[in-house]
Design an enzyme around this catalytic site. Structure first.
Site, PDB file in Angstrom:
ATOM      1  N   GLU A   7      -8.670  25.132  59.918  1.00  0.00           N
ATOM      2  CA  GLU A   7      -8.992  24.647  58.689  1.00  0.00           C
ATOM      3  C   GLU A   7      -8.042  25.241  57.560  1.00  0.00           C
ATOM      4  O   GLU A   7      -8.515  26.451  56.701  1.00  0.00           O
ATOM      5  CB  GLU A   7      -9.964  24.161  58.395  1.00  0.00           C
ATOM      6  CG  GLU A   7      -9.299  23.717  56.912  1.00  0.00           C
ATOM      7  CD  GLU A   7     -11.103  23.106  56.629  1.00  0.00           C
ATOM      8  OE1 GLU A   7     -11.239  22.743  54.507  1.00  0.00           O
ATOM      9  OE2 GLU A   7     -12.384  23.497  57.389  1.00  0.00           O
TER      10      GLU A   7
ATOM     11  N   ASP B  60     -13.996  22.027  45.565  1.00  0.00           N
ATOM     12  CA  ASP B  60     -13.820  23.823  46.300  1.00  0.00           C
ATOM     13  C   ASP B  60     -14.682  24.649  44.836  1.00  0.00           C
ATOM     14  O   ASP B  60     -14.903  24.310  43.307  1.00  0.00           O
ATOM     15  CB  ASP B  60     -12.124  23.869  45.729  1.00  0.00           C
ATOM     16  CG  ASP B  60     -11.893  23.537  47.242  1.00  0.00           C
ATOM     17  OD1 ASP B  60     -12.381  23.125  47.759  1.00  0.00           O
ATOM     18  OD2 ASP B  60     -10.348  23.424  47.008  1.00  0.00           O
TER      19      ASP B  60
END
Length: 270
Positions: A50, A61
């Site tokens: 990924e 994030d």
């Protein structure tokens, strides 16, 4: 449609094991090092890569990944570098490559053009954390045309209708968010993940992979008692930042040791 990612997960399942999915941001610490790191973790036991596309507003994030992607942008990473990097990685290893990207960069590049260039580089598809199926008409059309995977997210807060929609619209797997909040290693993977995977099974999911908070071989093994794949991100990014390609490859090998399922005969788990 059986795609490269779903075929990889099927093979792991039939062998009695689960899959390890490893996240690293492209361009961190440099483009060349990110390519070497991706190849290194694939050779160390990561089944699906990924690869994060650096973005200026990475709202989902955590601090480790945010710092890495911001460094990549400051070092001059641009969208066109994505396809060069993916091409280099797929020419050196067999792991499937999914891009994790916020949707705005894809729109800016052009959805059809992005799909074509990713396919040409050997990529397998996209994970789109801020794109829901209702708003994904253009991407669904492009991925149908190219055969690329499209991975949508399911969270503990999702109602049954949303889960069914994620199952129906995803291809490859459904990204099962184990906790509410941003990414980052945690000492315990939430029990909510097990319940969420069970709900996805009831909705007919083929593959459910769990991410957010997994950082040890023991947690990988725990998740793979009930899920098809375990996704590790922040721990790998930190290892790369602290110790370079050798360190992140060594951590990937440790994490891969947890991919042998300990309850192969658990009824109804997969």
């Amino acid at each position: 449609m059986v795609t490269g990612v779903s075929e990889t997960l099927r093979r792991k399942r039939e062998s009695g094991d689960g899959a390890l999915i490893g996240y690293l941001p492209l361009g961190f610490p440099t483009i060349d090092e990110s390519v070497d790191a991706a190849i290194g973790i694939a050779r160390s036991g990561v089944d699906v890569l990924e690869l994060g596309v650096p973005y200026s507003d990475p709202v989902m994030d955590g601090p480790v990944i945010q710092a890495a992607t911001q460094r990549a942008l400051l070092n001059g990473f641009r969208l066109f570098h994505i396809f060069e990097a993916v091409r280099r990685i797929t020419s050196e290893c067999d792991a499937n490559v999914l891009l994790m990207t916020y949707w705005n960069p894809v729109v800016q590049y052009g959805v059809e053009r992005f799909a074509d260039d990713l396919l040409d580089a050997g990529g397998s598809g996209l994970i789109t954390p801020d794109l829901i199926p209702d708003e994904a008409v253009d991407w669904i059309a492009a991925s149908e045309r190219t055969g690329l995977d499209r991975v949508f997210l399911a969270a503990p807060s999702s109602n049954d209708a949303r889960l069914a929609q994620a199952v129906e619209s995803s291809r490859g797997f459904v990204y099962t968010v184990s906790t509410m909040g941003i990414t980052g290693a945690r000492t315990d993977v939430d029990a909510a993940a097990r319940t969420l995977v069970s709900r996805l099974r009831d909705a007919g999911v083929e593959n459910a992979c769990v991410g957010l908070g997994i950082s040890t071989p023991e947690q990988v093994r725990e998740v793979l008692e009930y899920a098809d794949g375990a996704i590790v991100g922040s721990a790998l990014v930190k290892a790369l930042g602290d110790g370079g390609v050798d360190a992140v490859s060594a951590l990937a090998a440790q994490l891969a040791s947890g991919t042998t399922r300990t309850r192969k005969n658990l009824k109804g788990s997969w």
